[in-house]
Design a protein around this motif. Structure first.
Motif, short mmCIF file in Angstrom:
data_model
loop_
_atom_site.label_atom_id
_atom_site.label_comp_id
_atom_site.label_asym_id
_atom_site.label_seq_id
_atom_site.Cartn_x
_atom_site.Cartn_y
_atom_site.Cartn_z
N GLU A 238 0.51 -1.35 0.40
CA GLU A 238 0.16 0.09 0.12
C GLU A 238 0.77 0.91 0.43
OE1 GLU A 238 -0.05 -2.14 2.09
OE2 GLU A 238 -2.05 -2.91 3.30
N VAL A 239 1.88 1.42 0.68
CA VAL A 239 2.83 2.81 0.57
C VAL A 239 3.92 2.32 -0.70
CG1 VAL A 239 4.00 3.54 2.48
CG2 VAL A 239 2.61 1.86 3.58
N VAL B 283 -2.13 9.38 0.21
CA VAL B 283 -2.76 8.50 1.57
C VAL B 283 -3.49 9.36 2.40
CG1 VAL B 283 -1.94 7.14 3.59
CG2 VAL B 283 -1.14 6.97 1.23
N LEU C 263 0.96 3.07 9.80
CA LEU C 263 1.05 3.30 8.29
C LEU C 263 1.98 4.01 8.55
CD1 LEU C 263 0.42 3.70 5.65
CD2 LEU C 263 -1.46 5.37 6.09
N VAL D 162 1.48 -3.91 7.23
CA VAL D 162 1.06 -2.70 6.10
C VAL D 162 2.93 -2.10 6.34
CG1 VAL D 162 1.03 0.20 5.98
CG2 VAL D 162 -0.87 -1.09 6.63
#
Length: 295
Positions: free
Chosen positions: A9-10, A16, A128, A158
């Motif tokens: 995702e990062v 974000v 995150l 994450v």
């Protein structure tokens, strides 16, 4: 070399955002005749709470209203509902994190097709932030591994997926580095969520791409076997023993038990005892018993 299966995702989203639900107005489920699907439509009003990554020009505190479309086959289970807002809280005060493609426009960042994922912020926010801080430092592979070791007790999925994807090529080409990360993955001091993310990420890329040497497969198998003895993983122990490991040990070619267990002789007895324990049906695996030569 085949394309890898695991994403982060990062690394895969440039924008974000953390948002707070202010209000929601959704219809009841109704049949959409052209598709034969049930659908639910409406809007959700969101307030921007934080820009974690990206260049959205709207200031924190901006309120926008975004459309919602949920789809479901008739007679389906609740888990079969589809749409960006499926299974998310739309109650006032709910905090969410949005992962989106680059855009300066807040409404676009919170709407398909640019918004790829919405998730409750509570379980992922600290994780995150940790991953984003590390990414901003442009870390080397060894710095990534050092961070994985340093944060083994507090990092989650994450962060683990970010470390795996960011360091993947260095891990693939260097057995020592791969062993170092697997030592984090099979350490009981590692948070269970991160432990599973490291193991499953490695499994998916190793089996999907077939780009990793057998020595890496054997080290991953040892890590999975050691982790399957850890009661913290609860029912996921069954997944490791009955699903992941039998496949890992057979693709692309069978991996002999001696190649996997040779560096850790005590592991064979521990796994054998766990598989044979009738008090714990979670750890039953006929495929692994056969692999150990027990029929």
């Amino acid at each position: 070399m085949s394309t890898y299966a695991v994403t982060s995702e990062v690394l895969d989203t440039a924008t974000v955002l953390q948002v707070v639900v202010e209000d929601a107005a959704l219809t009841e489920w109704e049949l959409h005749a052209p598709t034969g699907l049930l659908q639910r439509t409406g809007t959700v009003t969101l307030r921007l709470a934080d820009v974690l990554a990206g260049d959205v020009t709207d200031p924190v505190g901006t309120v926008v209203t975004v459309p919602v479309l949920l789809l479901s086959p008739q007679g389906a289970r609740p888990s079969d509902v589809h749409g960006l807002w499926a299974h998310l809280p739309a109650d006032a005060g709910a905090r969410l994190v949005a992962f989106s493609d680059p855009t300066p426009d807040l409404t676009a960042a919170l709407t398909e097709p640019l918004c790829h994922r919405l998730t409750p912020s509570g379980p992922v926010l600290a994780d995150l932030r940790l991953a984003l801080r590390l990414k901003a430092a442009h870390p080397t592979a060894d710095r990534l591994l050092a961070a994985a070791e340093q944060h083994r007790a507090d990092a989650g999925g994450v962060f683990a997926r970010y470390v795996w994807v960011a360091a993947r090529e260095a891990l693939r080409t260097d057995a020592g580095r791969f062993d170092r990360l697997m030592s984090v993955a099979d350490d009981p001091a590692t948070r269970a969520e991160a432990q599973l993310a490291y193991l499953v990420s490695a499994y998916e890329d190793v089996t999907f791409s077939e780009a990793f040497p057998d020595g890496h497969r054997a080290r991953l198998a040892r890590a999975m076997l050691r982790s399957a003895l850890d009661e913290r993983l609860a029912t996921r122990r069954h997944d490791l023993l009955a699903v992941y490991l039998p496949n890992l040990l057979s693709v692309p070619e069978p991996l002999p038990a001696d190649d996997v267990l040779g560096p850790d002789p005590g592991l064979r007895d521990a796994v054998r005892a766990e598989l044979a324990d009738p008090r714990d049906p979670t750890t039953t695996s006929p495929a692994l018993r056969a692999w150990l030569g027990e029929g």
